[in-house]
Scaffold this motif. Structure first.
Motif, PDB file in Angstrom:
ATOM      1  N   SER A  29       0.836  -1.203   0.000  1.00 46.16           N
ATOM      2  CA  SER A  29       0.000   0.000   0.000  1.00 46.16           C
ATOM      3  C   SER A  29       0.862   1.241   0.000  1.00 46.16           C
ATOM      4  CB  SER A  29      -0.948   0.012   1.208  1.00 46.16           C
ATOM      5  OG  SER A  29      -0.224  -0.067   2.395  1.00 46.16           O
ATOM      6  N   ASP A  32      -0.266   8.522  -0.018  1.00 46.69           N
ATOM      7  CA  ASP A  32       0.212   9.805  -0.544  1.00 46.69           C
ATOM      8  C   ASP A  32      -0.434  10.902   0.299  1.00 46.69           C
ATOM      9  OD1 ASP A  32       0.479  12.215  -1.842  1.00 46.69           O
ATOM     10  OD2 ASP A  32      -0.037  11.465  -3.832  1.00 46.69           O
ATOM     11  N   ILE A  37      -4.228  10.362  -1.323  1.00 48.26           N
ATOM     12  CA  ILE A  37      -4.527   9.170  -2.131  1.00 48.26           C
ATOM     13  C   ILE A  37      -4.007   7.933  -1.405  1.00 48.26           C
ATOM     14  CG2 ILE A  37      -3.997   7.982  -4.324  1.00 48.26           C
ATOM     15  CD1 ILE A  37      -3.679  10.835  -5.538  1.00 48.26           C
ATOM     16  N   ILE A  39      -3.407   3.871  -2.103  1.00 49.98           N
ATOM     17  CA  ILE A  39      -3.381   2.800  -3.107  1.00 49.98           C
ATOM     18  C   ILE A  39      -3.135   1.474  -2.402  1.00 49.98           C
ATOM     19  CG2 ILE A  39      -2.092   1.866  -5.083  1.00 49.98           C
ATOM     20  CD1 ILE A  39      -1.511   4.803  -5.840  1.00 49.98           C
ATOM     21  N   LYS A  43      -4.490  -0.526  -6.714  1.00 49.86           N
ATOM     22  CA  LYS A  43      -5.849   0.009  -6.878  1.00 49.86           C
ATOM     23  C   LYS A  43      -6.088   1.101  -5.844  1.00 49.86           C
ATOM     24  CE  LYS A  43      -8.245  -4.114  -8.631  1.00 49.86           C
ATOM     25  NZ  LYS A  43      -8.473  -3.732 -10.008  1.00 49.86           N
ATOM     26  N   ARG A  44      -6.773   2.164  -6.265  1.00 45.56           N
ATOM     27  CA  ARG A  44      -7.151   3.203  -5.304  1.00 45.56           C
ATOM     28  C   ARG A  44      -8.206   2.642  -4.361  1.00 45.56           C
ATOM     29  NH1 ARG A  44      -6.728   9.221  -7.687  1.00 45.56           N
ATOM     30  NH2 ARG A  44      -7.784   9.661  -5.741  1.00 45.56           N
ATOM     31  N   ILE A  45      -8.204   3.136  -3.127  1.00 44.86           N
ATOM     32  CA  ILE A  45      -9.130   2.612  -2.126  1.00 44.86           C
ATOM     33  C   ILE A  45     -10.588   2.739  -2.608  1.00 44.86           C
ATOM     34  CG2 ILE A  45      -9.232   4.766  -0.746  1.00 44.86           C
ATOM     35  CD1 ILE A  45      -9.307   1.139   0.573  1.00 44.86           C
ATOM     36  N   GLU A  46     -10.867   3.781  -3.395  1.00 43.68           N
ATOM     37  CA  GLU A  46     -12.236   3.993  -3.886  1.00 43.68           C
ATOM     38  C   GLU A  46     -12.653   2.893  -4.870  1.00 43.68           C
ATOM     39  OE1 GLU A  46      -9.805   6.215  -3.944  1.00 43.68           O
ATOM     40  OE2 GLU A  46     -10.450   7.973  -2.788  1.00 43.68           O
ATOM     41  N   GLU A  47     -11.667   2.185  -5.497  1.00 45.16           N
ATOM     42  CA  GLU A  47     -12.002   1.094  -6.419  1.00 45.16           C
ATOM     43  C   GLU A  47     -12.338  -0.194  -5.670  1.00 45.16           C
ATOM     44  OE1 GLU A  47      -9.277   0.602  -9.938  1.00 45.16           O
ATOM     45  OE2 GLU A  47      -8.130   2.089  -8.806  1.00 45.16           O
ATOM     46  N   PRO A 265      -8.447  10.139   2.576  1.00 45.33           N
ATOM     47  CA  PRO A 265      -9.453   9.689   1.608  1.00 45.33           C
ATOM     48  C   PRO A 265     -10.421   8.674   2.210  1.00 45.33           C
ATOM     49  CG  PRO A 265      -7.300   8.723   1.107  1.00 45.33           C
ATOM     50  CD  PRO A 265      -7.077   9.749   2.184  1.00 45.33           C
TER      51      PRO A 265
END
Ligand code: ACO
Length: 369
Positions: A29, A32, A37, A39, A43-47, A265
């Motif tokens: 992970s 940022d 952000i 990741i 994958k971004r956490i929102e995905e 985020p």
């Protein structure tokens, strides 16, 4: 007599807190802090959060460690829940003074590591059972056996309440568990990596990480967040309550972060979960007002230090909206973070290197050298 450390007597130490020190290389992970952000393994956490169940997100994080396909991992979690339920009599015989968290640690300590299931799956699958059983034991209720046909989040809610949970509540809990799955080299993950680097077992590493998570500066914050919301009570009290707390040099729980210099985020991912739950609950509206008042007060009190909402603020509000007792917030955090801890230990052990930093001695010198 107080046992609190005397900060005034301590020499200011630029290395305190290891801020900015890179202590591991990871594929798992990336946080940022300037961009806000997160990741997880590409994958971004929102995905992931709100899109896939907890077990699928764990399989995503574990993909380099040969723990099986996504389907095998999902079945492994269910098998682990069944095995863990066999330990409930032991949990029941533990002293009644123990917290849910401590009882979970006992369950983990006595968990046999079978050859048939990778320990990362056995441990990650067992904790939801220990959590639900420990809560029911603390309420004087009988523990409820797991149902292997269900996903982990639904089964966890069912084992807690004895009722078939609402789909929206299951989705919200799944979203929460995925949101907190992994988060760079936070204090508990670092602890897990240090323990894993000694070649101690995965179980020992998770037990140690649970210890690190328990404090209010890390995973112990969401219960106090709800206490703060309750103490404020009405939106019109927020400004003065917060000003008084800051004047007493207290920290506002659910705000600030070591890495994020902008909004965490995960706070937004959880806030979105509340929106999907369709909450018009006065407590949710009050929480939003308190958040705004706290951000304004922190900007004024610490103009040089960006202090934004962190994951714990909306953790508290979301889990409360799902009907989960505040005493279970930290136990749930540990449950969601466990696959992340396991992944970091496995990754650390790939290096074969012991973590052993140095310290700078500033104590008295012996008379004779
Ligand atoms: N409320 C008020 N002041 C704060 C807060 C806060 N929530 N957070 C930081 N500050 C202040 C500190 O008092 C300090 O001020 P000073 O320089 O005048 O002494 C300054 O901001 C810097 O604080 P540090 O502790 O050095 O910053 P650090 O990056 O180490 O702290 C932490 C991060 C521990 C999360 C901190 O922001 C905090 O205590 N927050 C409240 C507890 C909380 O929400 N914990 C959950 C964190 S998220 C997680 O772990 C999953």
């Amino acid at each position: 007599m107080t046992h609190a450390p005397n900060h005034a007597r301590m020499t200011p130490d630029p290395t305190a807190g290891l801020e900015g020190v890179v202590a591991a290389t990871t594929r798992l992970s990336d946080v940022d802090g300037d961009g806000g952000i997160l990741i997880l393994r590409g994958k971004r956490i929102e995905e992931l959060a709100g899109k896939v169940p907890f077990e699928t997100a764990a399989a995503h994080l574990w993909q380099d460690f040969d723990l099986g396909t996504e389907d095998e991992i999902r079945k492994g979690f269910a098998q682990a829940r069944r095995a863990a339920f066999g330990l409930v009599p032991l949990l029941e015989s533990a002293p009644s003074s123990l917290s849910v968290y401590e009882r979970m640690q006992i369950g983990l300590a006595v968990l046999p590591v079978a050859d048939t299931l990778h320990p990362a799956i056995a441990i990650s699958g067992a904790l939801p059972v220990f959590l639900a059983a420990s809560h029911r034991i603390s309420q004087g209720l009988a523990a409820i056996a797991p149902d292997s046909t269900l996903g982990c989040a639904r089964d966890l809610l069912r084992m807690l309440t004895g009722r078939d949970p609402e789909d929206s509540h299951t989705a919200a809990l799944d979203r929460y568990l995925v949101t907190i799955l992994d988060h760079g080299l936070n204090a508990s993950t670092f602890t897990a990596r240090v323990i894993g680097s000694t070649r101690a077992s995965l179980k020992q590493a998770v037990l140690g990480a649970m210890g690190a998570l328990a404090g209010p500066l890390h995973g112990g914050a969401p219960g106090p967040v709800l206490d703060m919301i309750d103490a404020i009570g009405q939106p019109e009290n927020a400004e003065s309550w917060i000003a008084d707390a800051l004047a007493r040099k207290e920290r506002l729980m659910g705000f600030g972060h070591r890495i994020y210099r902008t909004r965490d985020p995960r706070a937004d991912v959880l806030k979105e979960g509340l929106r999907i739950l369709g909450q018009s609950d006065p407590k949710v509206l009050l929480a939003e007002d308190i958040e705004q008042a706290a951000l304004a007060a922190l900007r004024k009190a610490k103009p040089d230090r960006p202090l934004e909402t962190n994951v714990e603020f909306y953790t508290a509000v979301l889990l409360d909206a799902v009907g989960i007792d505040r005493t279970l917030f930290t136990p749930l955090f540990a449950t969601g973070r466990t696959p992340g801890w396991c992944a970091h230990v496995l990754e650390q052990q790939e290096t074969g290197k012991l973590i052993r930093p140095a310290s700078r001695y500033v104590g008295p010198k012996p008379e004779k050298m």
